[in-house]
Scaffold this motif. Structure first.
Motif, PDB file in Angstrom:
ATOM      1  N   THR A 165      57.042  46.741  38.375  1.00  0.00           N
ATOM      2  CA  THR A 165      55.885  47.371  37.711  1.00  0.00           C
ATOM      3  C   THR A 165      54.976  46.326  37.082  1.00  0.00           C
ATOM      4  OG1 THR A 165      57.189  49.343  37.228  1.00  0.00           O
ATOM      5  CG2 THR A 165      55.187  49.033  35.944  1.00  0.00           C
ATOM      6  N   ASP A 166      55.586  45.362  36.393  1.00  0.00           N
ATOM      7  CA  ASP A 166      54.791  44.289  35.788  1.00  0.00           C
ATOM      8  C   ASP A 166      54.122  43.442  36.864  1.00  0.00           C
ATOM      9  OD1 ASP A 166      55.372  45.042  33.233  1.00  0.00           O
ATOM     10  OD2 ASP A 166      57.026  43.632  32.984  1.00  0.00           O
ATOM     11  N   ALA A 167      54.850  43.171  37.945  1.00  0.00           N
ATOM     12  CA  ALA A 167      54.280  42.355  39.025  1.00  0.00           C
ATOM     13  C   ALA A 167      53.035  43.034  39.600  1.00  0.00           C
ATOM     14  CB  ALA A 167      55.321  42.134  40.117  1.00  0.00           C
ATOM     15  N   ASN A 168      53.114  44.330  39.810  1.00  0.00           N
ATOM     16  CA  ASN A 168      51.951  45.068  40.344  1.00  0.00           C
ATOM     17  C   ASN A 168      50.789  45.057  39.356  1.00  0.00           C
ATOM     18  OD1 ASN A 168      52.692  45.980  42.988  1.00  0.00           O
ATOM     19  ND2 ASN A 168      54.133  47.402  42.041  1.00  0.00           N
ATOM     20  N   LYS A 169      51.122  45.190  38.072  1.00  0.00           N
ATOM     21  CA  LYS A 169      50.059  45.183  37.051  1.00  0.00           C
ATOM     22  C   LYS A 169      49.337  43.839  37.037  1.00  0.00           C
ATOM     23  CE  LYS A 169      50.803  44.203  32.783  1.00  0.00           C
ATOM     24  NZ  LYS A 169      51.282  44.096  31.411  1.00  0.00           N
ATOM     25  N   TYR A 170      50.118  42.758  37.104  1.00  0.00           N
ATOM     26  CA  TYR A 170      49.495  41.426  37.092  1.00  0.00           C
ATOM     27  C   TYR A 170      48.669  41.189  38.360  1.00  0.00           C
ATOM     28  CZ  TYR A 170      52.489  40.311  33.106  1.00  0.00           C
ATOM     29  OH  TYR A 170      53.088  40.309  31.871  1.00  0.00           O
ATOM     30  N   MET A 171      49.167  41.683  39.492  1.00  0.00           N
ATOM     31  CA  MET A 171      48.399  41.518  40.729  1.00  0.00           C
ATOM     32  C   MET A 171      47.076  42.273  40.654  1.00  0.00           C
ATOM     33  SD  MET A 171      50.853  41.238  44.066  1.00  0.00           S
ATOM     34  CE  MET A 171      51.707  42.790  43.870  1.00  0.00           C
ATOM     35  N   ASP A 172      47.088  43.462  40.054  1.00  0.00           N
ATOM     36  CA  ASP A 172      45.835  44.231  39.890  1.00  0.00           C
ATOM     37  C   ASP A 172      44.845  43.445  39.033  1.00  0.00           C
ATOM     38  OD1 ASP A 172      46.763  46.304  41.419  1.00  0.00           O
ATOM     39  OD2 ASP A 172      47.371  47.560  39.730  1.00  0.00           O
ATOM     40  N   GLU A 173      45.334  42.848  37.964  1.00  0.00           N
ATOM     41  CA  GLU A 173      44.451  42.055  37.090  1.00  0.00           C
ATOM     42  C   GLU A 173      43.859  40.865  37.846  1.00  0.00           C
ATOM     43  OE1 GLU A 173      46.395  40.899  33.491  1.00  0.00           O
ATOM     44  OE2 GLU A 173      47.114  42.920  33.072  1.00  0.00           O
ATOM     45  N   LEU A 174      44.690  40.215  38.655  1.00  0.00           N
ATOM     46  CA  LEU A 174      44.216  39.054  39.414  1.00  0.00           C
ATOM     47  C   LEU A 174      43.184  39.473  40.459  1.00  0.00           C
ATOM     48  CD1 LEU A 174      47.689  37.348  39.801  1.00  0.00           C
ATOM     49  CD2 LEU A 174      45.742  36.355  38.600  1.00  0.00           C
ATOM     50  N   ARG A 175      43.425  40.601  41.103  1.00  0.00           N
ATOM     51  CA  ARG A 175      42.455  41.093  42.101  1.00  0.00           C
ATOM     52  C   ARG A 175      41.135  41.448  41.424  1.00  0.00           C
ATOM     53  NH1 ARG A 175      47.132  44.228  44.173  1.00  0.00           N
ATOM     54  NH2 ARG A 175      47.996  43.082  45.953  1.00  0.00           N
ATOM     55  N   ASP A 176      41.200  42.031  40.232  1.00  0.00           N
ATOM     56  CA  ASP A 176      39.967  42.333  39.488  1.00  0.00           C
ATOM     57  C   ASP A 176      39.185  41.055  39.214  1.00  0.00           C
ATOM     58  OD1 ASP A 176      40.560  45.003  39.453  1.00  0.00           O
ATOM     59  OD2 ASP A 176      41.321  45.036  37.397  1.00  0.00           O
ATOM     60  N   LYS A 177      39.925  40.003  38.906  1.00  0.00           N
ATOM     61  CA  LYS A 177      39.276  38.721  38.620  1.00  0.00           C
ATOM     62  C   LYS A 177      38.602  38.158  39.879  1.00  0.00           C
ATOM     63  CE  LYS A 177      41.795  36.030  36.050  1.00  0.00           C
ATOM     64  NZ  LYS A 177      42.715  34.940  35.615  1.00  0.00           N
ATOM     65  N   LEU A 178      39.307  38.239  41.007  1.00  0.00           N
ATOM     66  CA  LEU A 178      38.742  37.742  42.266  1.00  0.00           C
ATOM     67  C   LEU A 178      37.519  38.568  42.671  1.00  0.00           C
ATOM     68  CD1 LEU A 178      42.035  37.112  44.294  1.00  0.00           C
ATOM     69  CD2 LEU A 178      40.582  35.409  43.178  1.00  0.00           C
ATOM     70  N   GLU A 179      37.608  39.864  42.437  1.00  0.00           N
ATOM     71  CA  GLU A 179      36.470  40.741  42.760  1.00  0.00           C
ATOM     72  C   GLU A 179      35.264  40.375  41.890  1.00  0.00           C
ATOM     73  OE1 GLU A 179      37.289  44.939  42.475  1.00  0.00           O
ATOM     74  OE2 GLU A 179      35.180  45.357  42.046  1.00  0.00           O
ATOM     75  N   ALA A 180      35.510  40.177  40.610  1.00  0.00           N
ATOM     76  CA  ALA A 180      34.410  39.815  39.696  1.00  0.00           C
ATOM     77  C   ALA A 180      33.765  38.508  40.118  1.00  0.00           C
ATOM     78  CB  ALA A 180      34.947  39.707  38.269  1.00  0.00           C
ATOM     79  N   LYS A 181      34.576  37.559  40.570  1.00  0.00           N
ATOM     80  CA  LYS A 181      34.023  36.267  40.985  1.00  0.00           C
ATOM     81  C   LYS A 181      33.157  36.425  42.236  1.00  0.00           C
ATOM     82  CE  LYS A 181      35.219  31.492  42.097  1.00  0.00           C
ATOM     83  NZ  LYS A 181      34.366  30.944  41.044  1.00  0.00           N
TER      84      LYS A 181
END
Length: 284
Positions: free
Chosen positions: A152-168
């Motif tokens: 669950t934590d791994a998925n949450k962190y991956m979502d945050e990282l994808r949001d960051k890549l999308e923002a960039k």
């Protein structure tokens, strides 16, 4: 009287610090590795990673291949992580997993290796190499331990990282658009939709693709306008198919109509003035 007490207390503290410093230096220089191990674990337990690490580093050189090696590597990884040296902790946690894949620490170590890369990932305007590495590492963790409580934590962190890549990526497209590099803007906006199809900004980005291709065609020489207005027309068709009830449907339709009109005007101009497009488009 009060000042004298303060000075005396300071002297006691300073003397104690010097004494403990001497004791630590003496231990570092000794060959008593059992004592070093006991003290290293004591420092580790107290969170004094700066003192624990040099001792553990010495111990590792003599404990490789012994039952203590796994614990020493694990403690070292935790010490680096606790000090914010995420590049070192990512590597060391991965070593614990690779060397001792069936140990009790293997699962946590593989997760913490990915978490270290996550923590090493900077804000979105900066280089995102470690965001990609962290996503890959978390995915590997999930593949290896699909039933782990840490998934669950791994998925949450991956979502945050994808949001960051999308923002960039969106920021890059905006920069291209604002500096009138419309072709690059259109391509980059399209890549946002390809890489992040669930983005909440999909409708807005789709509209900006129309606008970017329309502006790009407007910058073009007459012989290139037809094919480039066609890109704007296609973008409009994709947009209105996906968002028929959009509040910006009228604006999009206006760009569509103008694209058709300007495309026809360019074709007529080429015909009327017998423009040699083969010659003109050699370098455009």
């Amino acid at each position: 009287m009060f000042n004298n007490r303060v000075i005396a207390f300071a002297i006691i503290i300073l003397s104690f610090g010097v004494f403990t410093g001497c004791q630590y230096d003496k231990l570092m220089k000794s060959d008593d590795f059992d004592a070093k191990y006991v003290k290293a674990k004591e420092y580790y337990g107290e969170g004094d990673y700066a003192k624990a690490l040099p001792l553990l580093d010495q111990l590792l050189t003599v404990k490789v291949g012994t039952p203590d090696e796994k614990e020493i590597r694990y403690y070292m990884a935790q010490c680096y992580y606790g000090q914010g040296d995420y590049f070192s902790s990512a590597s060391l946690f991965k070593q614990v997993f690779n060397i001792f894949p069936f140990s009790a620490e293997a699962e946590e170590s593989l997760f913490m290796s990915a978490k270290s890369m996550y923590d090493a990932s900077p804000r979105y305007p900066l280089d995102q190499t470690y965001s990609y590495k962290a996503i890959e590492a978390f995915q590997y963790f999930i593949d290896v331990y699909p039933k782990s409580a840490l998934v669950t934590d791994a998925n949450k962190y991956m979502d945050e990282l994808r949001d960051k890549l999308e923002a960039k990526l969106i920021a890059s497209a905006e920069l291209y658009y604002n500096t009138e590099h419309y072709q690059a803007a259109a391509v980059t906006y399209a890549n946002v939709l390809l890489d992040f199809p669930d983005t909440k900004d999909a409708e807005d980005i789709s509209f900006k693709i129309i606008n970017s291709w329309f502006s790009y065609a407007g910058q073009s020489i007459v012989c290139r306008k037809e094919e480039r207005y066609d890109l704007a027309i296609k973008a409009y068709n994709d947009y209105i198919r996906a968002y028929p009830a959009s509040s910006r449907a009228d604006q999009a339709k206006s760009l569509y109509d103008r694209s058709i009109a300007l495309k026809d005007k360019a074709i007529n101009e080429i015909t009327t003035y017998k423009i040699n497009c083969d010659e003109l488009t050699k370098e455009n």
